[in-house]
Design an enzyme around this catalytic site. Structure first.
Site, short mmCIF file in Angstrom:
data_model
loop_
_atom_site.label_atom_id
_atom_site.label_comp_id
_atom_site.label_asym_id
_atom_site.label_seq_id
_atom_site.Cartn_x
_atom_site.Cartn_y
_atom_site.Cartn_z
N LYS A 23 0.88 -1.14 -0.08
CA LYS A 23 -0.23 0.10 -0.04
C LYS A 23 0.77 1.29 0.02
CE LYS A 23 -4.02 -1.92 1.95
NZ LYS A 23 -5.00 -2.10 2.95
N ILE A 27 1.26 4.22 -2.60
CA ILE A 27 1.30 5.57 -2.50
C ILE A 27 2.41 6.55 -3.30
CG2 ILE A 27 1.46 7.47 -0.67
CD1 ILE A 27 0.08 5.39 1.09
N ARG A 46 8.79 -6.32 7.87
CA ARG A 46 9.38 -7.47 8.47
C ARG A 46 8.29 -7.88 9.50
NH1 ARG A 46 9.10 -6.59 13.04
NH2 ARG A 46 10.19 -5.33 14.45
N LYS A 48 8.91 -10.03 13.02
CA LYS A 48 10.10 -10.23 13.91
C LYS A 48 10.18 -11.70 13.95
CE LYS A 48 11.01 -7.94 18.39
NZ LYS A 48 11.27 -6.99 18.22
N LYS A 113 15.54 9.25 21.93
CA LYS A 113 15.79 8.46 23.23
C LYS A 113 17.30 8.69 23.90
CE LYS A 113 13.11 4.41 22.90
NZ LYS A 113 13.27 2.91 23.06
N SER A 115 19.54 7.21 23.84
CA SER A 115 20.53 6.54 23.12
C SER A 115 20.93 7.40 21.91
CB SER A 115 20.04 5.08 22.45
OG SER A 115 18.88 5.39 21.68
N GLU A 140 3.31 -2.04 13.86
CA GLU A 140 4.45 -0.92 14.39
C GLU A 140 4.85 -0.33 12.79
OE1 GLU A 140 7.68 0.01 17.57
OE2 GLU A 140 8.41 -0.98 15.95
N ASN A 149 17.81 6.65 9.71
CA ASN A 149 17.89 5.14 9.40
C ASN A 149 19.33 4.72 9.24
OD1 ASN A 149 16.32 2.72 8.90
ND2 ASN A 149 17.26 2.97 6.64
N GLU A 155 23.50 1.43 14.85
CA GLU A 155 23.71 1.37 16.23
C GLU A 155 23.04 -0.11 16.85
OE1 GLU A 155 21.85 2.56 20.43
OE2 GLU A 155 21.12 1.69 18.83
P1 0O2 Z 1 14.16 -4.91 16.54
O1 0O2 Z 1 15.27 -5.97 16.45
O2 0O2 Z 1 14.42 -3.67 15.70
O3 0O2 Z 1 12.56 -5.51 16.41
P2 0O2 Z 1 11.54 -0.89 23.96
O4 0O2 Z 1 11.95 -1.74 23.08
O5 0O2 Z 1 11.41 -1.39 25.48
O6 0O2 Z 1 12.46 0.56 24.18
P3 0O2 Z 1 8.99 -0.36 22.73
O7 0O2 Z 1 7.76 -0.07 23.74
O8 0O2 Z 1 8.95 -1.93 22.52
O9 0O2 Z 1 10.13 -0.24 23.86
O10 0O2 Z 1 8.91 0.37 21.72
P4 0O2 Z 1 10.01 1.49 21.08
O11 0O2 Z 1 10.61 2.19 22.17
O12 0O2 Z 1 9.17 2.29 20.49
O13 0O2 Z 1 10.92 0.73 20.21
C1 0O2 Z 1 10.71 -0.30 19.39
C2 0O2 Z 1 11.36 -0.64 18.42
O14 0O2 Z 1 12.17 0.82 17.97
C3 0O2 Z 1 12.55 -1.27 18.70
O15 0O2 Z 1 12.42 -2.92 18.46
C4 0O2 Z 1 13.72 -0.92 17.49
O16 0O2 Z 1 13.46 -1.18 16.36
C5 0O2 Z 1 13.62 0.86 17.46
N1 0O2 Z 1 14.28 1.34 18.61
C6 0O2 Z 1 13.96 1.90 19.99
N2 0O2 Z 1 14.91 2.26 20.42
C7 0O2 Z 1 16.17 2.36 19.62
C8 0O2 Z 1 17.58 2.45 20.00
O17 0O2 Z 1 17.90 3.09 20.78
N3 0O2 Z 1 18.32 2.11 18.75
C9 0O2 Z 1 17.88 1.75 17.78
N4 0O2 Z 1 18.92 1.31 16.69
N5 0O2 Z 1 16.56 1.38 17.67
C10 0O2 Z 1 15.48 1.40 18.57
P5 0O2 Z 1 13.25 -3.74 19.09
O18 0O2 Z 1 12.36 -4.89 19.51
O19 0O2 Z 1 14.24 -3.17 20.18
O20 0O2 Z 1 14.23 -4.40 17.91
#
Ligand code: 0O2
Length: 272
Positions: A23, A27, A46, A48, A113, A115, A140, A149, A155
């Site tokens: 979709k 766009i 993707r 997970k 964040k 980070s 999400e 990105n 990171e």
């Molecule tokens: P993956 O491998 O990408 O799926 P939390 O994960 O506890 O921080 P929450 O509520 O799950 O918090 O959601 P949040 O904070 O919105 O973050 C979800 C996803 O955002 C993460 O999924 C990452 O993809 C990305 N993300 C969040 N914080 C960071 C960061 O500091 N650095 C990077 N590179 N990506 C981030 P996953 O499951 O962590 O990882």
């Protein structure tokens, strides 16, 4: 839980990722076909991996039978854009759609964040049709610029490499890289208009050239070859001159000729 059962449970997520990715690609295509700048530059999706799902659930003490109720990023879509402004246009676009309902949003662009991570996250509710009926699941959507990105991909891979925590020295460098990325996005935004004008005129020109070539090709089947060769030569002269007004005028005239032969542009070339 068996792998096979997991695969079955994840099927609706697979469908959602495929559909939503497509979709957003449409766009982008619609914007470009109509000669307009697309806020969507790239779309990736993707589901997970099972190992990552189990990992995240373990870290948050979520029992295995409740994982699907608690994790909202099992289906993930990443929308990449050129400018920070595009992020907010895409968020509005998502909010205006009837096929997805926004459940939550997090603006890590305005509120990065600790980070240094920057991105806009939107969790939507999305319904898919499976052979066993409708399933409504969370998806999400991560929306970010190309620069954001780049930073988060690097990171993220360092997070994997240093599972015990990224060393301070590297963390410092990542922080200064995050500041550089912020500066880059701001600089790009300041020449937003200039860049968009250049890209728009490129798309318009590409569409016109595509139409002209299509008409010439179609004329070859019906008109006198010498006449078509003459048209083609004339086109090359105008094309080489780079004069956009003449190119547009030529396109209009050719449309009339093609209409006479009833071979007017059958298909517009949308490649860019
Ligand atoms: P993956 O491998 O990408 O799926 P939390 O994960 O506890 O921080 P929450 O509520 O799950 O918090 O959601 P949040 O904070 O919105 O973050 C979800 C996803 O955002 C993460 O999924 C990452 O993809 C990305 N993300 C969040 N914080 C960071 C960061 O500091 N650095 C990077 N590179 N990506 C981030 P996953 O499951 O962590 O990882």
């Amino acid at each position: 839980m068996e792998i096979q059962l997991w695969k079955q449970l994840l099927e609706p997520y697979e469908i959602a990722v495929e559909e939503i990715t497509m979709k957003f690609q449409h766009i982008q295509k619609q914007y470009r076909q109509s000669g307009r700048y697309s806020p969507v530059e790239e779309v990736h999706g993707r589901v997970k991996r099972i190992a990552s799902i189990l990992d995240k659930a373990r870290k948050r003490n979520i029992p295995e039978n409740e994982i699907l109720d608690h994790l909202q990023d099992i289906a993930g879509i990443r929308i990449i854009c050129q400018f920070e402004e595009d992020i907010y246009d895409i968020v509005e676009l998502i909010k205006g759609r009837h096929d997805m309902k926004v459940l939550a949003e997090k603006d890590y662009v305005k509120n990065p964040k600790p980070s240094g991570y920057r991105s806009y996250h939107v969790i939507v509710e999305y319904t898919v049709e499976t052979i066993s009926g409708s399933r409504t699941i969370p998806v999400e959507l991560q929306i970010r610029t190309m620069a954001m990105n780049f930073w988060s991909t690097i990171e993220h891979s360092l997070q994997y490499k240093y599972s015990q925590g990224i060393p301070d020295e590297i963390r410092d460098r990542l922080n200064s890289a995050a500041s550089a990325i912020l500066l880059l996005d701001n600089e790009m935004s300041s020449i937003h208009g200039e860049i968009m004008d250049a890209q728009n005129s490129f798309t318009v020109r590409a569409n016109i050239v595509g139409d002209i070539l299509n008409n010439i090709q179609n004329l070859y089947g019906v008109a006198n070859n010498r006449e078509v060769e003459k048209i083609q030569d004339e086109f090359f002269v105008i094309y080489r001159s780079g004069n956009m007004d003449r190119l547009m005028q030529f396109n209009r005239e050719l449309d009339i000729i093609a209409e006479g032969y009833q071979v007017q542009k059958v298909k517009r070339n949308t490649e860019y």
